[in-house]
Every structure is written in structure tokens, then in C-alpha cells.
Design a protein around this motif. Structure first.
Motif, PDB file in Angstrom:
ATOM      1  N   TYR A 225       8.272  -0.490  -0.389  1.00 22.82           N
ATOM      2  CA  TYR A 225       7.521   0.078   1.159  1.00 22.82           C
ATOM      3  C   TYR A 225       5.863   0.765   0.561  1.00 22.82           C
ATOM      4  O   TYR A 225       6.465   1.245  -0.151  1.00 22.82           O
ATOM      5  CB  TYR A 225       8.315   0.159   2.008  1.00 22.82           C
ATOM      6  CG  TYR A 225       9.369  -1.206   1.773  1.00 22.82           C
ATOM      7  CD1 TYR A 225       8.733  -1.703   3.136  1.00 22.82           C
ATOM      8  CD2 TYR A 225      10.630  -1.004   2.538  1.00 22.82           C
ATOM      9  CE1 TYR A 225       9.502  -3.110   3.012  1.00 22.82           C
ATOM     10  CE2 TYR A 225      11.571  -1.857   3.260  1.00 22.82           C
ATOM     11  CZ  TYR A 225      11.119  -2.852   3.455  1.00 22.82           C
ATOM     12  OH  TYR A 225      11.654  -3.950   4.054  1.00 22.82           O
TER      13      TYR A 225
ATOM     14  N   TRP B 102      12.241  -0.831   6.677  1.00 22.94           N
ATOM     15  CA  TRP B 102      10.627   0.391   6.204  1.00 22.94           C
ATOM     16  C   TRP B 102      10.637   1.429   6.146  1.00 22.94           C
ATOM     17  O   TRP B 102       9.355   2.371   5.917  1.00 22.94           O
ATOM     18  CB  TRP B 102       9.959  -0.588   6.109  1.00 22.94           C
ATOM     19  CG  TRP B 102       9.553  -1.676   7.729  1.00 22.94           C
ATOM     20  CD1 TRP B 102      10.616  -2.244   7.773  1.00 22.94           C
ATOM     21  CD2 TRP B 102       8.491  -1.046   8.967  1.00 22.94           C
ATOM     22  NE1 TRP B 102       9.920  -2.017   9.071  1.00 22.94           N
ATOM     23  CE2 TRP B 102       8.771  -1.124   9.286  1.00 22.94           C
ATOM     24  CE3 TRP B 102       8.078   0.487   8.589  1.00 22.94           C
ATOM     25  CZ2 TRP B 102       8.237  -0.975  10.639  1.00 22.94           C
ATOM     26  CZ3 TRP B 102       7.342   1.566  10.120  1.00 22.94           C
ATOM     27  CH2 TRP B 102       7.585  -0.017  11.699  1.00 22.94           C
TER      28      TRP B 102
ATOM     29  N   LEU C  89      -4.774  -1.221  10.377  1.00 22.34           N
ATOM     30  CA  LEU C  89      -4.468  -2.836  10.241  1.00 22.34           C
ATOM     31  C   LEU C  89      -5.486  -4.024  11.341  1.00 22.34           C
ATOM     32  O   LEU C  89      -5.365  -4.610  10.273  1.00 22.34           O
ATOM     33  CB  LEU C  89      -2.859  -3.021  11.122  1.00 22.34           C
ATOM     34  CG  LEU C  89      -2.532  -1.416   9.711  1.00 22.34           C
ATOM     35  CD1 LEU C  89      -0.820  -1.448  10.300  1.00 22.34           C
ATOM     36  CD2 LEU C  89      -2.737  -1.843   8.209  1.00 22.34           C
TER      37      LEU C  89
ATOM     38  N   ALA D   3      -5.489   2.748   3.045  1.00 21.80           N
ATOM     39  CA  ALA D   3      -5.039   1.633   2.281  1.00 21.80           C
ATOM     40  C   ALA D   3      -4.836   0.139   3.344  1.00 21.80           C
ATOM     41  O   ALA D   3      -4.516  -0.494   2.915  1.00 21.80           O
ATOM     42  CB  ALA D   3      -3.955   1.887   1.682  1.00 21.80           C
ATOM     43  N   SER D   4      -4.863   0.643   4.292  1.00 23.45           N
ATOM     44  CA  SER D   4      -4.071  -0.226   5.628  1.00 23.45           C
ATOM     45  C   SER D   4      -2.917  -1.817   4.865  1.00 23.45           C
ATOM     46  O   SER D   4      -3.383  -2.504   4.527  1.00 23.45           O
ATOM     47  CB  SER D   4      -5.364  -1.034   6.058  1.00 23.45           C
ATOM     48  OG  SER D   4      -6.183  -0.479   6.352  1.00 23.45           O
ATOM     49  N   LEU D   5      -1.821  -0.686   4.307  1.00 21.35           N
ATOM     50  CA  LEU D   5      -1.208  -2.071   3.702  1.00 21.35           C
ATOM     51  C   LEU D   5      -0.126  -2.162   5.272  1.00 21.35           C
ATOM     52  O   LEU D   5       0.449  -0.799   4.836  1.00 21.35           O
ATOM     53  CB  LEU D   5      -0.334  -1.030   2.723  1.00 21.35           C
ATOM     54  CG  LEU D   5      -1.081  -0.539   1.226  1.00 21.35           C
ATOM     55  CD1 LEU D   5      -0.516   0.027   0.341  1.00 21.35           C
ATOM     56  CD2 LEU D   5      -1.467  -2.602   0.923  1.00 21.35           C
ATOM     57  N   MET D   6       0.619  -3.287   5.640  1.00 22.02           N
ATOM     58  CA  MET D   6       1.709  -3.205   6.275  1.00 22.02           C
ATOM     59  C   MET D   6       2.754  -2.421   5.911  1.00 22.02           C
ATOM     60  O   MET D   6       3.823  -2.476   4.967  1.00 22.02           O
ATOM     61  CB  MET D   6       2.347  -4.587   6.792  1.00 22.02           C
ATOM     62  CG  MET D   6       0.476  -5.429   6.684  1.00 22.02           C
ATOM     63  SD  MET D   6       0.190  -5.323   8.451  1.00 22.02           S
ATOM     64  CE  MET D   6      -1.891  -5.594   8.133  1.00 22.02           C
ATOM     65  N   PRO D   7       2.820  -1.563   6.933  1.00 19.76           N
ATOM     66  CA  PRO D   7       4.249  -0.593   6.373  1.00 19.76           C
ATOM     67  C   PRO D   7       5.807  -1.324   6.094  1.00 19.76           C
ATOM     68  O   PRO D   7       6.240  -0.987   5.561  1.00 19.76           O
ATOM     69  CB  PRO D   7       4.289   0.478   7.670  1.00 19.76           C
ATOM     70  CG  PRO D   7       3.723   0.110   8.527  1.00 19.76           C
ATOM     71  CD  PRO D   7       2.227  -0.638   7.497  1.00 19.76           C
ATOM     72  N   TRP D   8       6.037  -2.060   7.029  1.00 18.03           N
ATOM     73  CA  TRP D   8       7.068  -3.351   7.388  1.00 18.03           C
ATOM     74  C   TRP D   8       7.028  -4.237   5.678  1.00 18.03           C
ATOM     75  O   TRP D   8       8.369  -5.242   6.065  1.00 18.03           O
ATOM     76  CB  TRP D   8       7.514  -3.929   8.324  1.00 18.03           C
ATOM     77  CG  TRP D   8       5.901  -5.338   8.973  1.00 18.03           C
ATOM     78  CD1 TRP D   8       5.529  -5.713   8.247  1.00 18.03           C
ATOM     79  CD2 TRP D   8       4.960  -4.107   9.215  1.00 18.03           C
ATOM     80  NE1 TRP D   8       4.639  -6.277   8.923  1.00 18.03           N
ATOM     81  CE2 TRP D   8       4.519  -4.962   9.789  1.00 18.03           C
ATOM     82  CE3 TRP D   8       4.741  -2.883  10.337  1.00 18.03           C
ATOM     83  CZ2 TRP D   8       3.020  -4.907  10.518  1.00 18.03           C
ATOM     84  CZ3 TRP D   8       3.729  -2.669  10.727  1.00 18.03           C
ATOM     85  CH2 TRP D   8       3.220  -4.315  11.192  1.00 18.03           C
TER      86      TRP D   8
ATOM     87  N   HIS E 265       4.726   3.423   2.083  1.00 20.33           N
ATOM     88  CA  HIS E 265       5.724   5.215   1.911  1.00 20.33           C
ATOM     89  C   HIS E 265       5.971   5.824   0.643  1.00 20.33           C
ATOM     90  O   HIS E 265       5.585   6.801   0.300  1.00 20.33           O
ATOM     91  CB  HIS E 265       5.939   4.965   3.494  1.00 20.33           C
ATOM     92  CG  HIS E 265       7.328   4.788   3.453  1.00 20.33           C
ATOM     93  ND1 HIS E 265       8.197   6.030   2.692  1.00 20.33           N
ATOM     94  CD2 HIS E 265       8.686   3.578   3.822  1.00 20.33           C
ATOM     95  CE1 HIS E 265       9.916   4.973   2.870  1.00 20.33           C
ATOM     96  NE2 HIS E 265      10.109   3.969   3.204  1.00 20.33           N
TER      97      HIS E 265
ATOM     98  N   ARG F 293       3.855   5.953   9.618  1.00 21.31           N
ATOM     99  CA  ARG F 293       3.673   6.214   8.397  1.00 21.31           C
ATOM    100  C   ARG F 293       3.646   7.321   7.219  1.00 21.31           C
ATOM    101  O   ARG F 293       3.454   8.029   8.161  1.00 21.31           O
ATOM    102  CB  ARG F 293       2.136   4.886   7.845  1.00 21.31           C
ATOM    103  CG  ARG F 293       2.137   4.129   8.440  1.00 21.31           C
ATOM    104  CD  ARG F 293       0.632   3.208   8.773  1.00 21.31           C
ATOM    105  NE  ARG F 293       0.217   3.365   7.507  1.00 21.31           N
ATOM    106  CZ  ARG F 293      -0.577   3.144   6.979  1.00 21.31           C
ATOM    107  NH1 ARG F 293      -1.699   3.395   7.319  1.00 21.31           N
ATOM    108  NH2 ARG F 293      -1.072   2.593   5.214  1.00 21.31           N
ATOM    109  N   SER F 294       3.283   6.906   6.227  1.00 24.30           N
ATOM    110  CA  SER F 294       3.634   8.401   5.939  1.00 24.30           C
ATOM    111  C   SER F 294       1.984   8.515   5.551  1.00 24.30           C
ATOM    112  O   SER F 294       1.179   8.257   5.585  1.00 24.30           O
ATOM    113  CB  SER F 294       4.246   8.378   4.676  1.00 24.30           C
ATOM    114  OG  SER F 294       3.234   7.334   3.391  1.00 24.30           O
TER     115      SER F 294
ATOM    116  N   GLN G 287      -1.620   3.770  -3.575  1.00 27.52           N
ATOM    117  CA  GLN G 287      -1.929   2.917  -2.367  1.00 27.52           C
ATOM    118  C   GLN G 287      -3.312   2.340  -2.634  1.00 27.52           C
ATOM    119  O   GLN G 287      -2.811   1.621  -1.973  1.00 27.52           O
ATOM    120  CB  GLN G 287      -2.067   3.520  -1.002  1.00 27.52           C
ATOM    121  CG  GLN G 287      -0.378   3.652  -0.527  1.00 27.52           C
ATOM    122  CD  GLN G 287      -0.348   4.697   0.651  1.00 27.52           C
ATOM    123  OE1 GLN G 287      -0.814   4.259   1.441  1.00 27.52           O
ATOM    124  NE2 GLN G 287       1.285   4.968   0.903  1.00 27.52           N
TER     125      GLN G 287
END
Lengths: 260, 249
Positions: free
Chosen positions: B131, A251, A153, B85-90, B133, A259-260, B140
Motif C-alpha cells: 500500500y 490498507w 484525490l 502523490a494522490s495515490l488511493m490509500p486502499w 503509505h 494517509r501517512s 510515492q
């Protein structure tokens, strides 16, 4: 919701049963004369005593609660601010962090009298004591949270051109929120405890003061009554933080997994 | 002639004060709205190359030019799609897209509108407020691609974008990406390990050697657009594939 309630009931009944057995054993050992009542009052005596002195208990509890809450809030806020400053200015972190750890090894009970010498018997020295106890777990947890960001990230944010401040606001800070709550939970469980210790050192009100008073007056049931109340208050504050955590962090997919 | 989207001028890069040479005089360009792929063995410095183009690293010598301006060592000139994918999980799916646009300087309101409009177009609008996940790996990556496509920077870097997906999803994603790109052309530089993927998607393929990386061959991919997903049936496709395979031996 009902299903969830039933499941949590399912999870706690073994320990609930154990508590009931222990309470019953305690009651029986006092009733049978195995332990003298002046040494260890029975649970029923404690509850009766609690009911009897309830207004005085509440009066003192309100002083302790406000001390604990203001100390907790102030300590958490200071811990958060300090963590942010240390994280954003690495040279300050290098200078201050070792000292921070050292201060935590000074026993609270030793700081108390010093604060009293400096600041007298008012609210301020007590508040500072709670504040000192609460700020450390929050600042350490936040510092870890800021550092413990997912490198993929971080790389992504840098590749798309995020500056230091954007990296902090958009990645490091949100990432640290889970850590913040684990720090807050530790601080919450210390807050009531340290407030009581602060009151021992000299107060005209509060559960700590009431305990000392009852102890000197040979009122074991009252001492126990204050202990019970202190435990309940401590649990309540912890529960409150845990509840806020649940409301804020929605979340998270599964507990412990990010993270999943 | 119009300015190139990307121009690498004789890039050298070594680490550990010169003892580890990674890139050895690399020069190539990506024209405006051109799709260029880089293919090479593992450890051929592709990650370093992307870090250089993104401005996270500086070359030992040489220059990076993006859209006709020197950008060596400066960030914020590219849109980026990483392997994860580097999506912010929050952040919700829509908020993740908005974040990328806002970091690139797009106004908050405009980024929100664009995110939803495009999520609708790719059939993921119902997940806008979910979200990340809850999305599958493929979904994603679609969001991750969308996030790069909508960013205002003219050059997109795709870093093995389907490397972590299973073979079937990977094929679907290649077709999906090809379709969207052919309708919304952008300058793209793709790093991949898959020769088929490079042949299917690109206008040109750069074949690199292993460390230190030099440009072995530049291959024009002559297939007309829009391309058929059945491209692999053509004899030329297999000839080119064989040629690249031989180069990589």
C-alpha cells in the motif's frame, strides 16, 4: 500473535479486575442478606439457573438471533442502497434526507404496536422493526463517507477524466468503506436490542418473550439469565463486525490515520 | 508542420462574474515531445490554467486545443501528476497505476502488465503489492509520475510535482525524471516555482506575471540533451536564471 495477545491482555486487565470486584461485591451482598434473593439473584444463582434452563434459553435465543441477523443484514443492505441513491441523485437527497432524520426520532417502542396492528403477530412486523433500527446508522455513515473524500484525490480523478460513475466506484465507494463499518458497528449493537424489544410486543418465541414470561412468573434468576445472554449475543455480533472490518480494511497504516 | 500537443488560443478567465480576472489573453503552444515549463509568482493562476486544460473549468473566452482537436471544457485528454502523490490509500502501488490507465481506457490486462514492467524498470517492483503509505514521499512521487507517463494521453501536466519534497529528494527526483523523460519523450507542461528546476528540465520556459496572468516572456533553453545534472555550473545557466529572476521581480 502471542505477543499481540499478551499486549491486549495487558490492556484489558484493569477493567477485567473491576468486573471481578463488582461481581464479588454483588455475590457477597446477596449472601450476607443485604439484598433479598428474590429482588436480586446472586451471580452464582444466575449461572446455575442458566445451566438449568439452557435448552429453553437456546431455543429462544436462536429465534432472537435469526431475527437480529436477518434484520441487521436487511437493514444494512437497505441503508447502503438508500445512501448510494441519495448520494448519486442530489435532488432526491435534498428531498429525503430531512425526512430520514425525522423518522429516526420516532421511538421504536411506538412503531412496534402500529406494526402489530398492521401486520399481526408474525415475524414480518418484528423484522421490519429491527430493519428500521439498523438501516439508519448505516445509511448516515455511508452518506458521510461518500461526501468525505480527499479533495486532492477527487481533483486528480477529475483531471484524468473520470466520469461521475468512475468517481463513485473508484473513489467515493472505497473511501466510504471505513465509514460503512462504523455504521455497521452501531447497527450491530442495536440489532439484538431491537429484536428483543420487538419480541416483547408479542411473540411466542425469543429471549424477549422469555423475559416477559419469566418476569410474570416471578422468576428473577431467569430474567437475569436472559439479560446475560442478550448482552453476550450483542457483543458477539459487534465483535463479528469488528473482525470482518479488520479483515477487509488492511490498507490502513495506523488506527484513525488514513494517509501517512 | 505537425500538430501541437497543446495549443492555448487567447484564453481569458475571470471569476465572480468578471470582477476577478485571473488569466488575461494567454496564448502558447507545446509542441509534440516538447518539455515546457510555466513559472510565475504564487497566485498567477497556474492552478486555474491546469483546470482549464484538464477541462474542469471553462475559459471566459478562448480555446484549448489538444493534439489538433478543440477540447475546451472536455475532460480525459491529459495525463496528470499533482503536487500530492494522490495515490488511493486502499489500492496497492500497482493497482494505483492500473487505475489511472483504466480510467484512460486501457484494457485491464494490458494495464497490469505495463504497471509491473515499469515498476521493475524504476526499481520499485518489490513494492508493487504494497500500500502507498509504506513508500517514502519521493517513492510515492515516482509512482505518481509513472502513472502519468504510462497513461495513453499524449500530453502530460505536471503540477509542481516536487513542491512537497525536501531539497535533497527534490534534486534526485529532477534528475530521475529528466533521465526517464529523455529516454521516453512525451509532451510535457510543468508548473514549478523553482527556476533551476525549469532550466534543468525544459526546452522552453513561459514566465507569467501575477494576477491577472499574462505571458511576460518566453525563454528558449538551449542546452543540448541528454543534459548533465551539473548544468548549473555553466555561465549561461546562471545568466538565464538571473534573467528569469529579474522578470519575476
Amino acid at each position: 500473535m502471542g505477543n499481540k495477545g499478551r499486549r491486549s491482555l495487558h490492556a484489558i486487565w484493569p477493567s477485567a479486575l473491576l468486573v471481578l470486584i463488582l461481581l464479588a461485591a454483588w455475590q457477597l451482598s446477596v449472601d450476607s442478606g443485604l439484598v433479598p434473593e428474590w429482588q436480586l439473584p446472586s451471580p452464582i444463582t444466575i449461572v446455575k439457573e442458566m445451566a438449568e434452563v439452557w435448552p429453553r434459553l437456546m431455543d429462544n435465543a436462536s429465534a432472537t438471533v435469526s431475527l437480529a441477523l436477518i434484520g441487521f443484514a436487511g437493514g444494512a443492505l437497505a441503508g447502503f442502497a438508500l445512501a448510494a441513491i441519495l448520494h448519486l441523485i442530489p435532488i432526491v437527497r435534498k428531498a429525503v434526507y430531512p425526512l430520514l432524520v425525522v423518522t429516526q426520532n420516532v421511538p421504536v417502542i411506538a412503531i412496534g404496536p402500529i406494526l402489530t396492528i398492521w401486520l399481526g403477530y408474525g415475524v414480518l412486523p418484528k423484522l421490519i422493526l429491527v430493519w428500521i433500527v439498523c438501516f439508519f446508522p448505516v445509511s448516515v455513515a455511508m452518506l458521510n463517507g461518500f461526501k468525505d473524500t480527499d479533495p486532492t484525490l477527487r481533483n486528480y480523478m477529475q483531471m484524468i477524466g473520470a466520469g461521475k460513475w468512475q468517481l463513485f466506484m473508484r473513489l467515493e465507494l472505497p473511501n466510504a468503506v471505513t465509514h460503512l463499518f462504523s455504521g455497521l458497528k452501531i447497527a450491530a449493537s442495536y440489532a439484538v436490542l431491537s429484536a428483543v424489544v420487538a419480541e416483547w410486543l408479542g411473540a411466542d418465541k425469543g429471549l424477549g418473550h422469555y423475559m416477559i414470561l419469566s418476569s410474570k412468573g416471578y422468576e428473577p434468576a431467569r430474567v437475569f439469565a436472559s439479560v446475560v445472554l442478550i448482552v453476550l449475543l450483542s457483543l458477539a455480533l459487534y465483535g463479528l463486525v469488528a473482525l470482518v472490518e479488520k479483515l477487509v480494511i488492511r490498507w490502513r497504516p495506523v488506527k484513525g490515520e488514513v494517509r501517512s | 508542420m505537425s500538430t501541437s500537443a497543446l495549443e492555448l488560443k487567447d484564453i481569458y478567465k475571470s471569476f465572480d462574474s468578471g470582477s476577478k480576472q485571473v488569466l488575461d489573453g494567454l496564448s502558447f503552444t507545446v509542441a509534440e515531445n516538447e518539455f515546457v515549463s510555466i513559472i510565475g509568482p504564487s497566485g498567477s493562476g497556474k492552478t486555474t490554467l491546469f483546470q482549464l486544460i484538464g477541462g474542469l473549468e471553462k475559459p471566459t473566452s478562448g480555446e484549448v486545443w489538444i493534439s489538433g482537436k478543440p477540447t475546451t471544457g472536455s475532460r480525459g485528454h491529459i495525463a496528470y501528476m499533482p503536487q500530492q502523490a494522490s495515490l488511493m490509500p486502499w489500492r496497492s502501488v500497482a493497482a494505483n497505476i492500473e487505475l489511472a490507465l483504466q480510467v484512460a481506457g486501457v484494457e485491464r490486462k494490458a494495464s497490469g502488465i505495463a504497471a509491473r514492467e515499469w515498476l521493475d524498470r524504476i526499481g520499485l517492483l518489490e513494492y508493487a503489492d504494497s500500500y502507498p503509505h509504506v513508500l517514502s514521499g519521493g517513492m510515492q512521487q515516482r509512482v505518481s509520475f509513472l502513472r502519468a507517463l504510462l497513461s495513453p494521453q499524449p500530453l502530460m501536466l505536471l503540477d509542481e510535482p516536487f513542491g512537497a519534497l525536501d531539497a535533497l529528494t527534490r534534486q534526485q527526483m529532477q534528475r530521475w525524471l529528466m533521465e526517464i523523460w529523455e529516454q521516453n519523450k512525451r509532451s510535457v507542461l510543468l508548473v514549478t516555482h523553482s527556476i533551476e528546476e525549469a532550466l534543468l528540465l525544459s526546452d522552453r520556459i513561459m514566465v507569467l506575471s501575477s494576477a491577472p496572468a499574462v505571458l511576460l516572456e518566453e525563454i528558449e533553453v538551449p542546452f543540448a540533451r541528454p543534459r548533465s545534472p551539473q548544468l548549473w555550473k555553466e555561465p549561461l545557466f546562471n545568466e538565464l536564471k538571473q534573467q528569469i529572476q529579474d522578470l519575476l521581480q
